[in-house]
Design a protein around this motif. Structure first.
Motif, PDB file in Angstrom:
ATOM      1  N   ARG A  81      96.468  72.178  49.889  1.00 12.39           N
ATOM      2  CA  ARG A  81      95.847  73.546  50.162  1.00 12.39           C
ATOM      3  C   ARG A  81      95.630  73.617  51.609  1.00 12.39           C
ATOM      4  O   ARG A  81      95.979  74.888  52.114  1.00 12.39           O
ATOM      5  N   ALA A  82      95.591  72.520  52.405  1.00  6.78           N
ATOM      6  CA  ALA A  82      95.267  72.510  53.866  1.00  6.78           C
ATOM      7  C   ALA A  82      96.460  72.482  54.669  1.00  6.78           C
ATOM      8  O   ALA A  82      96.752  72.425  55.510  1.00  6.78           O
ATOM      9  N   ALA A  83      97.494  72.521  53.717  1.00  9.65           N
ATOM     10  CA  ALA A  83      99.036  72.076  54.282  1.00  9.65           C
ATOM     11  C   ALA A  83      99.260  71.127  55.163  1.00  9.65           C
ATOM     12  O   ALA A  83      99.935  71.122  56.284  1.00  9.65           O
ATOM     13  N   ILE A  84      98.473  69.752  54.973  1.00  9.60           N
ATOM     14  CA  ILE A  84      98.777  68.601  55.495  1.00  9.60           C
ATOM     15  C   ILE A  84     100.002  68.160  55.614  1.00  9.60           C
ATOM     16  O   ILE A  84     100.611  68.205  54.398  1.00  9.60           O
ATOM     17  N   ALA A  85     100.711  67.478  56.569  1.00 12.18           N
ATOM     18  CA  ALA A  85     101.952  67.289  56.573  1.00 12.18           C
ATOM     19  C   ALA A  85     102.024  66.159  55.526  1.00 12.18           C
ATOM     20  O   ALA A  85     103.427  66.275  54.651  1.00 12.18           O
ATOM     21  N   GLU A  86     101.383  65.159  55.196  1.00 11.81           N
ATOM     22  CA  GLU A  86     101.450  64.260  54.068  1.00 11.81           C
ATOM     23  C   GLU A  86     100.371  64.428  53.142  1.00 11.81           C
ATOM     24  O   GLU A  86      99.467  63.711  53.428  1.00 11.81           O
ATOM     25  N   PRO A  87     100.349  65.100  52.125  1.00 15.22           N
ATOM     26  CA  PRO A  87      99.228  65.220  51.375  1.00 15.22           C
ATOM     27  C   PRO A  87      99.160  64.113  50.178  1.00 15.22           C
ATOM     28  O   PRO A  87     100.013  63.527  50.120  1.00 15.22           O
ATOM     29  N   LEU A  88      97.890  63.960  49.819  1.00 15.58           N
ATOM     30  CA  LEU A  88      97.806  62.743  48.901  1.00 15.58           C
ATOM     31  C   LEU A  88      98.630  63.089  47.667  1.00 15.58           C
ATOM     32  O   LEU A  88      98.474  64.363  47.061  1.00 15.58           O
ATOM     33  N   SER A  95     103.770  54.060  35.627  1.00 15.66           N
ATOM     34  CA  SER A  95     102.754  52.764  35.767  1.00 15.66           C
ATOM     35  C   SER A  95     102.880  52.577  37.392  1.00 15.66           C
ATOM     36  O   SER A  95     101.777  51.811  37.946  1.00 15.66           O
ATOM     37  N   VAL A  96     103.674  53.050  38.129  1.00 18.73           N
ATOM     38  CA  VAL A  96     103.914  52.445  39.466  1.00 18.73           C
ATOM     39  C   VAL A  96     103.594  53.930  40.407  1.00 18.73           C
ATOM     40  O   VAL A  96     104.222  54.648  40.023  1.00 18.73           O
ATOM     41  N   PRO A  97     102.274  53.779  41.096  1.00 19.11           N
ATOM     42  CA  PRO A  97     101.846  55.011  41.898  1.00 19.11           C
ATOM     43  C   PRO A  97     102.828  55.349  42.861  1.00 19.11           C
ATOM     44  O   PRO A  97     103.535  54.596  43.470  1.00 19.11           O
ATOM     45  N   ALA A  98     103.018  56.494  43.231  1.00 11.64           N
ATOM     46  CA  ALA A  98     103.745  57.210  44.459  1.00 11.64           C
ATOM     47  C   ALA A  98     102.910  56.538  45.537  1.00 11.64           C
ATOM     48  O   ALA A  98     101.623  56.369  45.529  1.00 11.64           O
ATOM     49  N   PRO A  99     103.667  56.133  46.742  1.00 12.15           N
ATOM     50  CA  PRO A  99     102.926  55.608  47.868  1.00 12.15           C
ATOM     51  C   PRO A  99     102.094  56.644  48.500  1.00 12.15           C
ATOM     52  O   PRO A  99     102.134  57.957  48.534  1.00 12.15           O
ATOM     53  N   LEU A 100     100.905  56.143  49.007  1.00 13.44           N
ATOM     54  CA  LEU A 100     100.003  57.125  49.725  1.00 13.44           C
ATOM     55  C   LEU A 100     100.590  57.319  51.009  1.00 13.44           C
ATOM     56  O   LEU A 100     101.556  56.903  51.544  1.00 13.44           O
ATOM     57  N   PRO A 101     100.112  58.666  51.896  1.00 19.47           N
ATOM     58  CA  PRO A 101     100.695  58.935  52.886  1.00 19.47           C
ATOM     59  C   PRO A 101     100.636  57.949  53.919  1.00 19.47           C
ATOM     60  O   PRO A 101      99.528  57.167  54.095  1.00 19.47           O
ATOM     61  N   THR A 102     101.308  57.864  54.842  1.00 16.23           N
ATOM     62  CA  THR A 102     101.480  56.791  56.032  1.00 16.23           C
ATOM     63  C   THR A 102     100.046  56.787  56.855  1.00 16.23           C
ATOM     64  O   THR A 102      99.601  57.708  57.163  1.00 16.23           O
ATOM     65  N   GLY A 103      99.404  55.586  56.780  1.00  9.17           N
ATOM     66  CA  GLY A 103      98.207  55.479  57.494  1.00  9.17           C
ATOM     67  C   GLY A 103      96.937  55.884  56.774  1.00  9.17           C
ATOM     68  O   GLY A 103      95.896  56.262  57.329  1.00  9.17           O
ATOM     69  N   PRO A 132      96.449  51.429  37.962  1.00  5.34           N
ATOM     70  CA  PRO A 132      97.353  51.049  39.332  1.00  5.34           C
ATOM     71  C   PRO A 132      96.990  52.535  40.365  1.00  5.34           C
ATOM     72  O   PRO A 132      97.014  52.041  41.725  1.00  5.34           O
ATOM     73  N   HIS A 133      96.928  53.453  39.764  1.00  8.39           N
ATOM     74  CA  HIS A 133      96.927  54.797  40.719  1.00  8.39           C
ATOM     75  C   HIS A 133      95.478  54.907  41.295  1.00  8.39           C
ATOM     76  O   HIS A 133      95.498  55.114  42.752  1.00  8.39           O
ATOM     77  N   LEU A 134      94.381  54.489  40.492  1.00  6.20           N
ATOM     78  CA  LEU A 134      93.004  54.481  41.279  1.00  6.20           C
ATOM     79  C   LEU A 134      92.619  53.245  42.006  1.00  6.20           C
ATOM     80  O   LEU A 134      92.104  53.267  43.182  1.00  6.20           O
ATOM     81  N   ARG A 135      93.551  52.270  41.539  1.00  6.53           N
ATOM     82  CA  ARG A 135      93.169  50.852  42.589  1.00  6.53           C
ATOM     83  C   ARG A 135      93.785  51.272  43.793  1.00  6.53           C
ATOM     84  O   ARG A 135      93.128  50.909  44.895  1.00  6.53           O
ATOM     85  N   GLN A 136      94.997  51.774  43.736  1.00  6.50           N
ATOM     86  CA  GLN A 136      95.686  52.092  45.144  1.00  6.50           C
ATOM     87  C   GLN A 136      94.891  52.915  46.172  1.00  6.50           C
ATOM     88  O   GLN A 136      94.754  52.749  47.145  1.00  6.50           O
ATOM     89  N   PHE A 137      93.955  54.052  45.393  1.00  6.74           N
ATOM     90  CA  PHE A 137      93.137  54.791  46.046  1.00  6.74           C
ATOM     91  C   PHE A 137      92.246  54.160  46.610  1.00  6.74           C
ATOM     92  O   PHE A 137      91.594  54.315  47.818  1.00  6.74           O
ATOM     93  N   LEU A 138      91.290  53.265  45.699  1.00  4.64           N
ATOM     94  CA  LEU A 138      90.295  52.397  46.298  1.00  4.64           C
ATOM     95  C   LEU A 138      90.594  51.552  47.382  1.00  4.64           C
ATOM     96  O   LEU A 138      89.862  51.457  48.204  1.00  4.64           O
ATOM     97  N   ASN A 139      91.882  51.034  47.276  1.00  7.75           N
ATOM     98  CA  ASN A 139      92.182  50.086  48.511  1.00  7.75           C
ATOM     99  C   ASN A 139      92.124  50.778  49.577  1.00  7.75           C
ATOM    100  O   ASN A 139      92.235  50.053  50.891  1.00  7.75           O
ATOM    101  N   SER A 140      92.132  52.135  49.618  1.00  6.04           N
ATOM    102  CA  SER A 140      92.332  52.813  50.966  1.00  6.04           C
ATOM    103  C   SER A 140      90.915  53.019  51.620  1.00  6.04           C
ATOM    104  O   SER A 140      90.967  53.425  52.889  1.00  6.04           O
ATOM    105  N   ILE A 141      89.770  52.698  50.794  1.00  8.89           N
ATOM    106  CA  ILE A 141      88.534  53.056  51.478  1.00  8.89           C
ATOM    107  C   ILE A 141      88.070  51.969  52.326  1.00  8.89           C
ATOM    108  O   ILE A 141      88.109  50.653  51.859  1.00  8.89           O
TER     109      ILE A 141
END
Length: 233
Positions: A81-88, A95-103, A132-141
């Motif tokens: 909604r905020a039109a961030i260049a690389e949204p989550l 089973s293979v999640p899409a990569p999270l935004p750079t950085g 795997p989707h949530l694990r990837q997200f948690l690893n970003s904390i």
């Protein structure tokens, strides 16, 4: 807040002003403030979209309520909604999640009643990591901040379950516990201080990166200092 007698004295800590405070505390970052799903009697925050709670917002934690999944969906929608260049990216079914935004990285901050959300996330770490989707997200904390956690219940103000804290310690997340005498030195709610000490001690024993700070220890105990921890942490 200005129209409510109980809230007007604290208007300097309104949602909008806290957003500015956090923006100054974390320069160069996007800041998202998450409101409680409802307010009982216009003052008791209830985060029932993150954790099971009673009418006054006292939580009942469980290992898989869905707080992590909800937070990920909420941030995904917000960045879109905020039109961030690389949204989550949305959580898909493959089973293979899409990569999270750079950085992409997350710092989670809970204040007062909002700390029940952080506690629920800790209780969900083990189950969420099997997805795997949530694990990837948690690893970003990278960091989690508990700011003077409190609620009207008679326990579970701080996480004391050793297995849940072992999951937090093994995650590599830096844990920061900032408290004031208003919460941890109240003789009428002595369990809050005991739970806080057990939370910190257990994480230290488990090898977690944990820091603690007791603010305003030489000042009279007051609710004003409870709010001021937002400015001082």
């Amino acid at each position: 807040m200005a129209a409510q007698p109980d809230a007007s004295p604290w208007i300097s800590f309104s949602l909008e002003r806290v957003a500015w405070m956090l923006g100054a505390r974390f320069p160069g970052r996007h800041v998202w403030l998450v409101c409680p799903s409802r307010l009982h009697l216009q003052k008791f925050s209830c985060y029932s979209n993150f954790v099971s709670c009673d009418v006054f917002g006292a939580p009942k934690h469980s290992p898989d309520y869905g707080a992590v999944r909800h937070l990920r969906a909420l941030l995904g929608h917000a960045t879109e909604r905020a039109a961030i260049a690389e949204p989550l990216p949305p959580q898909g079914s493959c089973s293979v999640p899409a990569p999270l935004p750079t950085g992409f990285s997350l710092i989670l901050v809970g204040f007062s009643k909002g700390c029940v959300v952080l506690n629920q996330i800790v209780h969900e770490l083990a189950s969420a990591r099997t997805d795997p989707h949530l694990r990837q997200f948690l690893n970003s904390i990278s960091d989690m901040y508990w700011l003077d956690g409190g609620h009207p219940g008679t326990g579970d103000t701080w996480v004391t379950d050793k297995q849940a804290l072992r999951e937090l310690a093994s995650s590599g997340v830096a844990v920061h516990a900032h408290v004031t005498p208003y919460e941890v030195c109240d003789p009428a709610r002595a369990w809050v201080g005991r739970e806080h000490r057990r939370f910190v001690k257990t994480l230290q024993e488990l090898g977690a990166h944990v820091t603690q700070n007791l603010h305003f220890k030489d000042e009279p105990v007051c609710i004003a200092n409870h709010f001021r921890v937002i400015e001082e942490f």
